[in-house]
Design a protein around this motif. Sequence first.
Motif, PDB file in Angstrom:
ATOM      1  N   ALA A  59      -8.992  16.128   6.500  1.00  0.00           N
ATOM      2  CA  ALA A  59      -8.745  17.374   7.231  1.00  0.00           C
ATOM      3  C   ALA A  59      -8.345  17.086   8.676  1.00  0.00           C
ATOM      4  O   ALA A  59      -7.449  17.747   9.228  1.00  0.00           O
ATOM      5  CB  ALA A  59      -9.984  18.262   7.184  1.00  0.00           C
ATOM      6  N   ALA A  60      -8.986  16.103   9.288  1.00  0.00           N
ATOM      7  CA  ALA A  60      -8.636  15.756  10.670  1.00  0.00           C
ATOM      8  C   ALA A  60      -7.189  15.278  10.760  1.00  0.00           C
ATOM      9  O   ALA A  60      -6.453  15.634  11.700  1.00  0.00           O
ATOM     10  CB  ALA A  60      -9.584  14.679  11.193  1.00  0.00           C
ATOM     11  N   GLU A  63      -4.915  18.342  10.274  1.00  0.00           N
ATOM     12  CA  GLU A  63      -4.898  19.166  11.490  1.00  0.00           C
ATOM     13  C   GLU A  63      -3.989  18.552  12.550  1.00  0.00           C
ATOM     14  O   GLU A  63      -3.212  19.253  13.212  1.00  0.00           O
ATOM     15  CB  GLU A  63      -6.320  19.324  12.024  1.00  0.00           C
ATOM     16  N   SER A  64      -4.075  17.233  12.685  1.00  0.00           N
ATOM     17  CA  SER A  64      -3.205  16.541  13.635  1.00  0.00           C
ATOM     18  C   SER A  64      -1.746  16.662  13.219  1.00  0.00           C
ATOM     19  O   SER A  64      -0.865  16.935  14.042  1.00  0.00           O
ATOM     20  CB  SER A  64      -3.615  15.069  13.722  1.00  0.00           C
ATOM     21  N   VAL A  66      -0.341  18.975  11.338  1.00  0.00           N
ATOM     22  CA  VAL A  66       0.128  20.352  11.516  1.00  0.00           C
ATOM     23  C   VAL A  66       0.457  20.611  12.981  1.00  0.00           C
ATOM     24  O   VAL A  66       1.492  21.202  13.315  1.00  0.00           O
ATOM     25  CB  VAL A  66      -0.937  21.350  11.014  1.00  0.00           C
ATOM     26  N   ARG A  67      -0.420  20.157  13.848  1.00  0.00           N
ATOM     27  CA  ARG A  67      -0.209  20.369  15.285  1.00  0.00           C
ATOM     28  C   ARG A  67       1.077  19.685  15.750  1.00  0.00           C
ATOM     29  O   ARG A  67       1.899  20.276  16.459  1.00  0.00           O
ATOM     30  CB  ARG A  67      -1.413  19.838  16.055  1.00  0.00           C
ATOM     31  N   LEU A  83      -0.382  22.398   5.644  1.00  0.00           N
ATOM     32  CA  LEU A  83      -1.416  23.432   5.715  1.00  0.00           C
ATOM     33  C   LEU A  83      -2.090  23.637   4.356  1.00  0.00           C
ATOM     34  O   LEU A  83      -3.302  23.871   4.285  1.00  0.00           O
ATOM     35  CB  LEU A  83      -0.808  24.739   6.224  1.00  0.00           C
ATOM     36  N   LEU A  86      -4.387  20.816   4.066  1.00  0.00           N
ATOM     37  CA  LEU A  86      -5.530  21.050   4.949  1.00  0.00           C
ATOM     38  C   LEU A  86      -6.525  22.003   4.286  1.00  0.00           C
ATOM     39  O   LEU A  86      -7.744  21.786   4.337  1.00  0.00           O
ATOM     40  CB  LEU A  86      -5.047  21.627   6.283  1.00  0.00           C
ATOM     41  N   ARG A  90     -10.385  21.071   3.397  1.00  0.00           N
ATOM     42  CA  ARG A  90     -11.508  21.880   3.880  1.00  0.00           C
ATOM     43  C   ARG A  90     -12.349  22.413   2.720  1.00  0.00           C
ATOM     44  O   ARG A  90     -13.580  22.497   2.827  1.00  0.00           O
ATOM     45  CB  ARG A  90     -10.978  23.043   4.725  1.00  0.00           C
ATOM     46  N   GLY A 101     -12.492  28.622   6.670  1.00  0.00           N
ATOM     47  CA  GLY A 101     -11.505  27.652   7.132  1.00  0.00           C
ATOM     48  C   GLY A 101     -10.380  27.447   6.136  1.00  0.00           C
ATOM     49  O   GLY A 101      -9.234  27.174   6.520  1.00  0.00           O
ATOM     50  N   ALA A 105      -6.319  28.344   6.919  1.00  0.00           N
ATOM     51  CA  ALA A 105      -5.210  27.412   6.703  1.00  0.00           C
ATOM     52  C   ALA A 105      -4.168  28.000   5.757  1.00  0.00           C
ATOM     53  O   ALA A 105      -2.957  27.845   5.970  1.00  0.00           O
ATOM     54  CB  ALA A 105      -5.747  26.092   6.154  1.00  0.00           C
TER      55      ALA A 105
END
Length: 360
Positions: A59-60, A63-64, A66-67, A83, A86, A90, A101, A105
């Motif tokens: 997930a980390a 998230e990175s 996606v960002r 996503l 992700l 989650r 969460g 997403a």
Amino acid sequence: MASGGSATGGGSRIPSSRPGRPGFDPAVLARGRLLLALAGDARGRDAADEARTLALRAAADFESGVRLSGRHGAPSAVRCRALLDLAEARAVAAGDSGHPGVLEALERAVEAVRDQDPALRVPALRRLAEAHTARYRHTAESAELLAADGCFTQAEALLGRDDPERAELLAGRGEVLVARAERGAGLPVATDAVRVLRAALALSADSDPHLADRRLLFGRALRHHHGAGGTPTDLHEAEWVLARAARGARDDRTAALAWLERGEVLLTLAGDSGAPEWLDLAADSYHHGVRSAERAGEPLLAARAHHQRGVVLERTAGPEHALESYRTAWALWQRAGAAQGPQARSTFERMTALAGAGGR
């Protein structure tokens, strides 16, 4: 590419991203997907803690990814898939596919491809609908069912009439509509449930592994349609399709549920007059339900079937035979730690009443 630490404490190495590289690095997502696959393997081995740790690491990374994908203009399809991944990570980490969460997403995934190809939008909408359905099982809030119905409806509108995914999508929406009908949403919703599930069955091949489940849902939809103001033909069709579901089920749990549902329909057909032919069929249906539940290792289902068979036997075979069924049901409720539930209490009340009236 540098290597990260071991995912499982053994020799497997997880590729890491290149932190010095500017812009979006797909390696971050690749590493997340590898971690997610390892988490799935851990779940298959019932290693819950390991699965959760791996899923959190995945997930980390997602998230990175996606960002960075948003910051550096990666294609919408890439962002949507990240996503979706992700959301899955989650769900594994939380042990709950309806976790807030996960919903967050998936909502972002749908938004990422709002104006894109249906091939991207349909899976995102379906996943979001399924997450709302899972959330409903925890919250029992009707808003979750309405949200799920809306997502399924949007996805359905994007599919061609002969699309191979259509049957699965219709079945998912039908399940939501049946749940709404069970909450007393009224005849229009029950009618939609019957229509949607009838269409799903029409698209389901005899070899479809989900056929029995869809027949079971359709039988429930017909029963609720009758209860909401439909016609007696609903019950006759329900009895027929539920018998097919029970006999054609690939697993004993589905068969048990179908036999129980058919028993309810037959009791309704028997009515207050207690037509013997329907009552005999109901008793037989519950008997099959007991056997299927026992084979499935489902004591709660077996207890329900024994209780309902007792209800029928009170009207047909007399209190002594009914008492035997109630006693068996009560023993199962106790063994399963469910003796305080409403149906268990009903079993106990009937058992004590019959015993006090002269039963054995």
